[in-house]
Design an enzyme around this catalytic site. Structure first.
Site, PDB file in Angstrom:
ATOM      1  N   LYS A 100       0.920  -1.277   0.161  1.00  0.00           N
ATOM      2  CA  LYS A 100       0.004  -0.042   0.206  1.00  0.00           C
ATOM      3  C   LYS A 100       0.905   1.347  -0.003  1.00  0.00           C
ATOM      4  O   LYS A 100       1.614   1.363   0.804  1.00  0.00           O
ATOM      5  CB  LYS A 100      -1.049  -0.095   1.105  1.00  0.00           C
ATOM      6  N   GLY A 161      -8.212   9.332   9.902  1.00  0.00           N
ATOM      7  CA  GLY A 161      -8.454   9.489  11.308  1.00  0.00           C
ATOM      8  C   GLY A 161      -9.729  10.347  11.856  1.00  0.00           C
ATOM      9  O   GLY A 161      -9.714  10.501  13.105  1.00  0.00           O
ATOM     10  N   ALA A 187      -9.635   5.710   4.404  1.00  0.00           N
ATOM     11  CA  ALA A 187      -9.373   6.975   5.327  1.00  0.00           C
ATOM     12  C   ALA A 187     -10.792   7.572   5.366  1.00  0.00           C
ATOM     13  O   ALA A 187     -11.594   7.593   4.537  1.00  0.00           O
ATOM     14  CB  ALA A 187      -8.300   7.944   4.712  1.00  0.00           C
ATOM     15  N   GLY A 188     -11.055   7.994   6.579  1.00  0.00           N
ATOM     16  CA  GLY A 188     -12.133   8.814   6.932  1.00  0.00           C
ATOM     17  C   GLY A 188     -13.342   7.871   7.569  1.00  0.00           C
ATOM     18  O   GLY A 188     -14.541   8.680   7.832  1.00  0.00           O
ATOM     19  N   ASN A 209      -8.667   1.596   9.819  1.00  0.00           N
ATOM     20  CA  ASN A 209      -7.912   1.472  11.211  1.00  0.00           C
ATOM     21  C   ASN A 209      -8.335   2.155  12.327  1.00  0.00           C
ATOM     22  O   ASN A 209      -8.848   1.423  13.147  1.00  0.00           O
ATOM     23  CB  ASN A 209      -6.335   1.565  11.000  1.00  0.00           C
TER      24      ASN A 209
END
Length: 259
Positions: A100, A161, A187-188, A209
């Site tokens: 990635k 995040g 993301a988000g 994550n």
């Protein structure tokens, strides 16, 4: 069978999860088990996968025989740093090629620097890597990355995040419609409904994550995300009904009514 196909390999789970921000490796393992994820991403610059001898290694808790590792370049701000990091990962993981790529623009927003990202992608692809690339939600950039030979494009839903969810579904939809390779939201995502919406739009998968690791109960949230991704995918395949301001046809039959 409906599977996720990346770089010639098929996966049953469309949820990809990160390994950072948990309180310890035991919680990391429990959450990943609950998520059902088969692909796990690891920040090479922050997580020990053998480069720090004598320290606990993630490999002891999440053996590569059980999962597909996706080394990432979190914390890299230049193409050179990203390429160097992934070459190190390839050595540590015995020639592993699926990676990635993320090259960040600044430490506050963690927004991708697309000029450096494209530069790094070109080098990595020439070097034999299968590149899944974190990118902006610009449809033109996403198509350029596909044409270069990236294995998947992963536009952000919102800032890393932030937990803000999908801020621009229209751009994501354009990227998906134009793509011939997998498109995954990266993301988000903040909660299960965000993951479901991404899948309903037609994304091939979702990578997350913080949404799991920062939850009050990460293991429970991991299970919720698994269900959300599965439900969103099934809803996309089923095809939603058209939106209408109002309906002239009742949902119950009118024939045979008395009076």
């Amino acid at each position: 069978m409906d599977t996720l196909n990346i770089a010639g390999k098929h996966y049953n789970s469309r949820l990809l999860v990160g390994t950072g921000k948990y309180k310890d490796f035991e919680q990391t393992r429990a959450a990943i088990d609950a998520s059902g994820a088969e692909i796990i991403t690891v920040a090479i610059r922050r997580t020990n996968i053998g480069q720090n001898a004598g320290e606990p290694s993630l490999l002891d808790y999440l053996p590569p025989e059980e999962f597909t590792y996706l080394p990432n370049t979190a914390g890299c701000y230049s193409a050179e740093d990203a390429v160097r990091t992934l070459r190190l990962a390839r050595e540590l993981l015995d020639g592993h090629k699926l990676v990635k790529l993320e090259v960040l623009g600044d430490p506050n927003t963690l927004y991708p620097n697309m000029l450096e990202t494209i530069k790094a992608a070109e080098t990595l692809i020439k070097d034999g890597f299968d590149v899944m690339v974190y990118c902006s939600d610009d449809p033109i950039i996403a198509k350029q990355l596909e044409d270069m030979g990236c294995a998947a494009v992963m536009p952000l839903a919102s800032l890393i995040g932030s937990g803000m969810g999908i801020l621009n579904p229209w751009n994501l939809q354009i990227i998906i419609e134009n793509a011939k390779i997998p498109v995954l939201v990266d993301a988000g995502v903040g909660t299960a409904s965000d993951a479901a919406i991404a899948m309903e739009l037609g994304c091939q998968g979702v990578l997350m994550n913080t949404a799991i690791a920062a939850a009050k109960d990460p293991v429970l949230m991991a299970g919720a995300m698994k269900k959300a991704v599965e439900a969103g995918r099934e809803a996309f395949l089923a095809g939603r009904m058209p939106r209408k301001l109002y309906s002239a046809s009742p949902s119950s039959p009118t024939s045979g009514l008395i009076g």
